[in-house]
Write an enzyme that holds these catalytic residues in place. Structure first.
Site, mmCIF file in Angstrom:
data_model
loop_
_atom_site.group_PDB
_atom_site.id
_atom_site.type_symbol
_atom_site.label_atom_id
_atom_site.label_comp_id
_atom_site.label_asym_id
_atom_site.label_seq_id
_atom_site.Cartn_x
_atom_site.Cartn_y
_atom_site.Cartn_z
ATOM 1 N N TYR A 104 0.703 -1.297 -0.046
ATOM 2 C CA TYR A 104 -0.160 -0.039 0.026
ATOM 3 C C TYR A 104 0.800 1.186 -0.007
ATOM 4 O O TYR A 104 0.523 2.345 -0.467
ATOM 5 C CB TYR A 104 -1.072 -0.135 1.030
ATOM 6 N N GLN A 127 -14.860 1.885 -6.739
ATOM 7 C CA GLN A 127 -14.237 0.497 -6.148
ATOM 8 C C GLN A 127 -12.895 1.127 -5.946
ATOM 9 O O GLN A 127 -12.074 0.616 -5.589
ATOM 10 C CB GLN A 127 -14.256 -0.569 -7.010
ATOM 11 N N ASP A 134 -8.262 5.401 -4.868
ATOM 12 C CA ASP A 134 -7.287 6.565 -5.066
ATOM 13 C C ASP A 134 -8.199 7.896 -5.038
ATOM 14 O O ASP A 134 -9.510 7.769 -5.015
ATOM 15 C CB ASP A 134 -6.924 6.739 -6.560
ATOM 16 N N HIS A 151 -14.626 0.350 -1.317
ATOM 17 C CA HIS A 151 -13.417 -0.364 -0.984
ATOM 18 C C HIS A 151 -12.293 0.454 -0.245
ATOM 19 O O HIS A 151 -11.341 0.102 -0.090
ATOM 20 C CB HIS A 151 -12.600 -1.019 -2.370
HETATM 21 P P1 OAD Z 1 -9.567 -4.310 -13.118
HETATM 22 O O1 OAD Z 1 -8.207 -4.140 -13.019
HETATM 23 O O2 OAD Z 1 -10.111 -5.734 -12.538
HETATM 24 O O3 OAD Z 1 -10.285 -3.825 -14.344
HETATM 25 C C1 OAD Z 1 -9.868 -2.595 -14.993
HETATM 26 C C2 OAD Z 1 -10.793 -2.536 -15.956
HETATM 27 O O4 OAD Z 1 -10.519 -1.129 -16.781
HETATM 28 C C3 OAD Z 1 -10.800 -3.737 -17.297
HETATM 29 O O5 OAD Z 1 -12.010 -4.086 -17.812
HETATM 30 C C4 OAD Z 1 -10.087 -2.660 -18.465
HETATM 31 O O6 OAD Z 1 -10.684 -3.142 -19.587
HETATM 32 C C5 OAD Z 1 -10.742 -1.216 -18.024
HETATM 33 N N1 OAD Z 1 -9.854 -0.095 -18.629
HETATM 34 C C6 OAD Z 1 -8.606 0.090 -18.872
HETATM 35 N N2 OAD Z 1 -8.370 1.157 -19.430
HETATM 36 C C7 OAD Z 1 -9.408 2.031 -19.253
HETATM 37 C C8 OAD Z 1 -9.966 3.210 -20.017
HETATM 38 N N3 OAD Z 1 -8.941 3.958 -20.306
HETATM 39 N N4 OAD Z 1 -11.157 3.694 -19.698
HETATM 40 C C9 OAD Z 1 -12.224 2.915 -19.212
HETATM 41 N N5 OAD Z 1 -11.837 1.641 -18.789
HETATM 42 C C10 OAD Z 1 -10.509 1.015 -18.862
HETATM 43 O O7 OAD Z 1 -10.174 -3.372 -12.102
HETATM 44 P P2 OAD Z 1 -11.691 -3.297 -10.942
HETATM 45 O O8 OAD Z 1 -12.598 -4.027 -11.806
HETATM 46 O O9 OAD Z 1 -11.904 -1.825 -10.745
HETATM 47 O O10 OAD Z 1 -10.370 -4.599 -5.012
HETATM 48 O O11 OAD Z 1 -11.162 -4.157 -10.017
HETATM 49 C C11 OAD Z 1 -12.188 -4.571 -9.038
HETATM 50 C C12 OAD Z 1 -11.564 -4.726 -7.681
HETATM 51 O O12 OAD Z 1 -10.395 -5.863 -7.641
HETATM 52 C C13 OAD Z 1 -10.497 -3.460 -7.045
HETATM 53 O O13 OAD Z 1 -11.417 -2.424 -6.615
HETATM 54 C C14 OAD Z 1 -9.571 -4.202 -6.220
HETATM 55 C C15 OAD Z 1 -9.522 -5.468 -7.118
HETATM 56 O O14 OAD Z 1 -8.860 -6.318 -6.408
HETATM 57 C C16 OAD Z 1 -9.882 -4.274 -3.913
HETATM 58 O O15 OAD Z 1 -8.609 -3.930 -3.652
HETATM 59 C C17 OAD Z 1 -10.679 -4.542 -2.706
#
Ligand code: OAD
Length: 245
Positions: free
Chosen positions: A63, A98, A101, A116
């Site tokens: 972190y 989620q 930041d 989160h």
């Molecule tokens: P992910 O890293 O799983 O997914 C990120 C998503 O953002 C992907 O589907 C990409 O296609 C998309 N992406 C990439 N560039 C982008 C852009 N310029 N504009 C829009 N989308 C874009 O992240 P999360 O789904 O947020 O939890 O992850 C969910 C949770 O898993 C997080 O909050 C974290 C992690 O473990 C905890 O820390 C509890």
């Protein structure tokens, strides 16, 4: 504009869920974009209460790097468009993220449900201690420097919802999902629960569901419309249309 929006009532209630993708264009890497690994550890094995109990220094190093990586980042046009939408439609917007930041707040959003947690806050690791989370921007690299709770002396931990823990503000989120006319999900892979089922809950309650991002999410089938593109380009025109309805 998006024909799906024609079905919305005037002055719609808007629920937005943002994920790591919305901050990608601000230079904060997504989780699964880097194979979900940090120095050979799976994120899921660093972001847990068990990992903290076993090796608090390892977890604090993880972190601390996240804090350094987010410290000087600027919001991008997608964050700013959401802050403008709040200015224009006020309470009709419920913004849930989620992301840990602070880029929504840096863009000017005032009401953000950080389900989160928040990267720049810490709290006591003893669940029995009643002290509140506090602002903490420091980084920790040595065992003897790890922060301790001012009230009870137990180790302090990041104020983050780890795997196996219950996300924050779920009651307010569930109410907002039931009340919304449109559920807009931005930049999330749609694989981490419970956030991955928000769109299907909103759809079951009658809302229009739209996903914005460059790739289809894991739960693509629950969306009535998918707007393919990076959030900084695709989101502002969509929100402008919503604000005008
Ligand atoms: P992910 O890293 O799983 O997914 C990120 C998503 O953002 C992907 O589907 C990409 O296609 C998309 N992406 C990439 N560039 C982008 C852009 N310029 N504009 C829009 N989308 C874009 O992240 P999360 O789904 O947020 O939890 O992850 C969910 C949770 O898993 C997080 O909050 C974290 C992690 O473990 C905890 O820390 C509890």
């Amino acid at each position: 504009m998006n024909p799906a929006l024609d079905s919305l009532p005037a002055r719609p209630r808007v629920f937005v869920l943002s994920g790591a993708g919305i901050s990608a264009e601000s230079g904060i890497p997504t989780f699964r974009g880097v194979d979900g690994l940090w120095r050979g550890h799976r994120i899921e094995s660093v972001a847990t209460p068990e990992a903290f109990a076993r090796d608090p220094l390892l977890v604090w190093r993880f972190y601390s790097e996240r804090r350094d990586g987010a410290r000087d980042r600027e919001p991008n046009p997608a964050h700013r468009a959401l802050a403008r939408l709040e200015e224009r439609i006020g309470e009709r917007l419920f913004l849930c993220t989620q992301n840990v930041d602070p880029l929504h707040e840096r863009a000017g959003s005032r009401r953000v449900a950080h389900m989160h947690g928040q990267l720049f806050e810490s709290r006591c690791s003893d669940p029995g201690c009643t002290s509140a989370p506090y602002i903490d921007e420091a980084t920790y690299a040595h065992r003897e420097d790890l922060p301790r709770c001012a009230a009870c002396g137990a180790l302090a931990r990041p104020h983050i919802c780890w795997f196996g823990e219950v996300p924050f503000e779920l009651d307010a989120i569930v109410n907002a999902l039931e009340a919304c006319d449109v559920c807009l999900v931005v930049g999330t892979s749609g694989v981490v629960q419970p956030a991955a089922s928000f769109a299907s809950s909103a759809a079951a309650a009658g809302a229009l569901t739209i996903y914005v991002g460059p790739e289809e999410p894991g739960n693509a089938d629950v969306f009535a419309a998918i707007v393919r593109g990076p959030a900084a380009q695709a989101l502002p025109p969509l929100l402008e249309t919503l604000a005008e309805r």
